[in-house]
Write a protein that holds these residues in place. Sequence first.
Motif, short mmCIF file in Angstrom:
data_model
loop_
_atom_site.label_atom_id
_atom_site.label_comp_id
_atom_site.label_asym_id
_atom_site.label_seq_id
_atom_site.Cartn_x
_atom_site.Cartn_y
_atom_site.Cartn_z
N GLU A 144 0.83 -1.20 0.00
CA GLU A 144 0.00 0.00 0.00
C GLU A 144 0.86 1.25 0.00
N MET B 144 -1.98 2.77 -2.99
CA MET B 144 -3.30 2.15 -3.12
C MET B 144 -3.80 1.65 -1.77
N THR B 145 -5.11 1.49 -1.66
CA THR B 145 -5.71 0.78 -0.54
C THR B 145 -5.98 -0.64 -0.99
N ILE B 146 -5.46 -1.61 -0.25
CA ILE B 146 -5.63 -3.01 -0.63
C ILE B 146 -6.62 -3.65 0.34
N THR C 237 -8.63 -8.78 -5.29
CA THR C 237 -8.57 -8.02 -6.56
C THR C 237 -7.61 -6.85 -6.44
N ASP C 238 -7.63 -6.20 -5.27
CA ASP C 238 -6.69 -5.09 -5.03
C ASP C 238 -5.25 -5.59 -4.99
N ALA D 266 -2.33 -4.18 -7.29
CA ALA D 266 -1.11 -3.64 -6.68
C ALA D 266 0.13 -4.30 -7.25
#
Length: 270
Positions: free
Chosen positions: A146, A151-153, A157-158, A162
Amino acid sequence: MANEFPQTLTIAGTDSGGGAGVMADLKTMQERNVFGTAVIVAVTAQNTLGVQDFMALPQKLIDEQFASLAADLKIRACKTGMLADASHVHGVVENLKKFDFGPLTVDPVMIAKGGAALLADDAVETVRDELIPLADVLTPNLPEAERLTGMTIADETDMEAAAVALQDLGAKNIVIKGGHGDAKVARDFVLLMDGRSFWLEAPRVETVRTHGTGDTLSSCITAELAKGQDFETAIRIAKKFVTAAIVHPIAVGNGHGPLNHWAYRQGGAE
């Protein structure tokens, strides 16, 4: 023949408690049947309860360690761990560009298990812009991924997104570790440089004996690469090695205890 035995290098900080950092790296490398060497970047006062203090070494001494190894040994693979601050990250990068120590695994160590910061805030950008482009393998945990991507994980899918973002920064092969999640199964996402991807999973073990997990994973990958394994095989072996080290714990210390680095002998890793 001289210098034909597989040799590896860890570039990191010490852990006086023996569970993480250079100490964990060298234990892992030894258990994986390679000869481990070290460039010490920082020294910590540390135990299973936390990091009480640390001090980075003068850059001149770090440079001399690199030059000394290059003058005599045949390092086949290397890794980085705790690098302290922006100036030391930059100094390590300059040495990695100067000397060929084989494929590089970057463990972007930022915070110790007890919560102590091991990388200065101003160094994150240097890691992202200077060190990651040199990485053959990058092994961030969820908070590190992150921080590096912005990004916010929140889900798998995140994690996949990432990994793509981290590859766009220049790293070739990405392993995003899912140990900081709360699912019953710990899942790591792997994105290889050829575009293939897969998940590695293991049952989550309720334990506080996980100190040095990231160091152990990255140093096991390094050891396997030094022996000539391809990236996928090295990553898979490292996952099994770490899983065994968690499943078969040892009772050391009163806080976040260290892994059992010889647990694979009890059956659970190759």
